[in-house]
Design an enzyme around this catalytic site. Sequence first.
Site, mmCIF file in Angstrom:
data_model
loop_
_atom_site.group_PDB
_atom_site.id
_atom_site.type_symbol
_atom_site.label_atom_id
_atom_site.label_comp_id
_atom_site.label_asym_id
_atom_site.label_seq_id
_atom_site.Cartn_x
_atom_site.Cartn_y
_atom_site.Cartn_z
ATOM 1 N N SER A 82 0.798 -1.238 0.000
ATOM 2 C CA SER A 82 0.000 0.000 0.000
ATOM 3 C C SER A 82 0.824 1.280 0.000
ATOM 4 O O SER A 82 0.264 2.352 -0.240
ATOM 5 C CB SER A 82 -0.944 0.015 1.196
ATOM 6 O OG SER A 82 -2.030 -0.827 0.958
ATOM 7 N N LYS A 117 0.367 3.349 -2.983
ATOM 8 C CA LYS A 117 -0.851 4.134 -3.241
ATOM 9 C C LYS A 117 -0.560 5.634 -3.239
ATOM 10 O O LYS A 117 -1.160 6.398 -3.991
ATOM 11 C CB LYS A 117 -1.914 3.813 -2.182
ATOM 12 C CG LYS A 117 -2.480 2.400 -2.300
ATOM 13 C CD LYS A 117 -3.323 2.050 -1.078
ATOM 14 C CE LYS A 117 -3.932 0.659 -1.213
ATOM 15 N NZ LYS A 117 -4.490 0.173 0.057
ATOM 16 N N TYR A 161 -3.077 -2.565 -10.385
ATOM 17 C CA TYR A 161 -3.023 -2.398 -8.926
ATOM 18 C C TYR A 161 -2.181 -3.501 -8.269
ATOM 19 O O TYR A 161 -1.325 -3.224 -7.423
ATOM 20 C CB TYR A 161 -4.455 -2.384 -8.369
ATOM 21 C CG TYR A 161 -4.495 -2.389 -6.870
ATOM 22 C CD1 TYR A 161 -4.144 -1.250 -6.141
ATOM 23 C CD2 TYR A 161 -4.862 -3.528 -6.160
ATOM 24 C CE1 TYR A 161 -4.152 -1.251 -4.757
ATOM 25 C CE2 TYR A 161 -4.880 -3.543 -4.780
ATOM 26 C CZ TYR A 161 -4.528 -2.403 -4.080
ATOM 27 O OH TYR A 161 -4.526 -2.415 -2.716
ATOM 28 N N TYR A 187 -4.119 3.966 7.518
ATOM 29 C CA TYR A 187 -5.409 3.287 7.671
ATOM 30 C C TYR A 187 -6.172 3.903 8.836
ATOM 31 O O TYR A 187 -6.090 5.118 9.052
ATOM 32 C CB TYR A 187 -5.219 1.776 7.883
ATOM 33 C CG TYR A 187 -4.221 1.139 6.945
ATOM 34 C CD1 TYR A 187 -4.333 1.291 5.569
ATOM 35 C CD2 TYR A 187 -3.154 0.406 7.435
ATOM 36 C CE1 TYR A 187 -3.421 0.698 4.706
ATOM 37 C CE2 TYR A 187 -2.246 -0.190 6.586
ATOM 38 C CZ TYR A 187 -2.377 -0.044 5.223
ATOM 39 O OH TYR A 187 -1.473 -0.623 4.395
ATOM 40 N N VAL A 219 1.240 -3.611 3.920
ATOM 41 C CA VAL A 219 1.228 -4.888 4.643
ATOM 42 C C VAL A 219 2.494 -5.719 4.405
ATOM 43 O O VAL A 219 2.695 -6.739 5.050
ATOM 44 C CB VAL A 219 -0.016 -5.758 4.329
ATOM 45 C CG1 VAL A 219 -1.281 -5.128 4.881
ATOM 46 C CG2 VAL A 219 -0.147 -6.028 2.833
HETATM 47 N N1 GLN Z 1 -1.994 -5.421 -2.122
HETATM 48 C C1 GLN Z 1 -2.583 -5.292 -0.825
HETATM 49 C C2 GLN Z 1 -4.089 -5.430 -0.868
HETATM 50 O O1 GLN Z 1 -4.698 -4.882 -1.714
HETATM 51 C C3 GLN Z 1 -2.179 -3.989 -0.218
HETATM 52 C C4 GLN Z 1 -2.787 -3.789 1.132
HETATM 53 C C5 GLN Z 1 -1.939 -3.012 2.086
HETATM 54 O O2 GLN Z 1 -0.722 -2.915 2.008
HETATM 55 N N2 GLN Z 1 -2.610 -2.541 3.087
HETATM 56 O O3 GLN Z 1 -4.699 -6.088 -0.083
#
Ligand code: GLN
Length: 320
Positions: A60, A63, A185, A237, A255
């Site tokens: 993430s 993003k 993505y 988050y 994550v």
């Molecule tokens: N690729 C992961 C997902 O979409 C990314 C989530 C994350 O890092 N929080 O679930």
Amino acid sequence: MRQALRELHQRHLGETTGALADYIPELAKGDPDRFGIAVATAGGDLFQTGDCLAEFTIQSVSKAFAYCVALELLGREAVLERIGVEPSGDAFNAIVFDPRTNRPFNPMVNAGAITVAGMLHERLGDDAFPTLLARMSAAAGRPLAVDEAVYRSETETGHRNRAIGHLLRNCGAISGPVDTILDIYFRQCSMLVTAVDLAWMGATLAHIGEHPATGEQVFELGAVRDTLAVMFTCGMYDYSGGWAFKVGIPAKSGVGGGIVGVVNRQLGIGTFSPRIDALGNSARGLRVFEDLANDFGLHTFECLNQGSLFVSSMLQRERA
Ligand code: GLN
């Protein structure tokens, strides 16, 4: 700084709370003990300690950078029309949309990030992912690659993201083929980075879009400002409020265990420790950022910002 990072690494080495993410099966195969901290300055210096060159998937953290590219290519009004800038207060993978507008709450949760991928695809077609890869590589200052095993693993198991993609398609937030957009993505999340890469990527944002060591202007000024604002309010988050309170710098976690932090005009900070807490943030990374922010007075609203002065005076002394 070198000494401070070593001490910090030592202090948190024994912190083993949290667990490897396993909802993407391939992520569960990582070494849970890896631990690296890197700091890059807007002046082009780099400090690192621990497993700073160990590669992990960016997840993430990507993003924030994809959002920055979308803002530049499509303009903030067009992006704002489809993706909000409000913290969601929900998990990153929640299937919720802002009830007032029907938009994803923000670009840092999956629904928003998949919409970003959709918008990039509308604008760039097949060039969407190569463009993202090139920009993020330029921000890191080296060519990045995709971890094919993690990419495949998430493609095979990412049904929740697929569901989000179809809902977005249904309400018109994305218009292209859902599988193609998810492919962008999933690939962007599977890019391999190190703590040092994250530090440089953060420093590129801190240095208003210019990589402090290579001198390349990677991101456009206005897009950097907007991205940092959203990282500040939504980057961690549903711990974003606690983070703003305790650490107080724009940041984004993933994550895979990475966190990137940006001290505006001064530093990029990258940490890597793959044991994540219940909210999806690197447990050890949170502790490190809290201590760094306290020890060096990095919080955006630290009244004297003494720590920041301390950093620059240390650097000056070191150069002298
Ligand atoms: N690729 C992961 C997902 O979409 C990314 C989530 C994350 O890092 N929080 O679930």
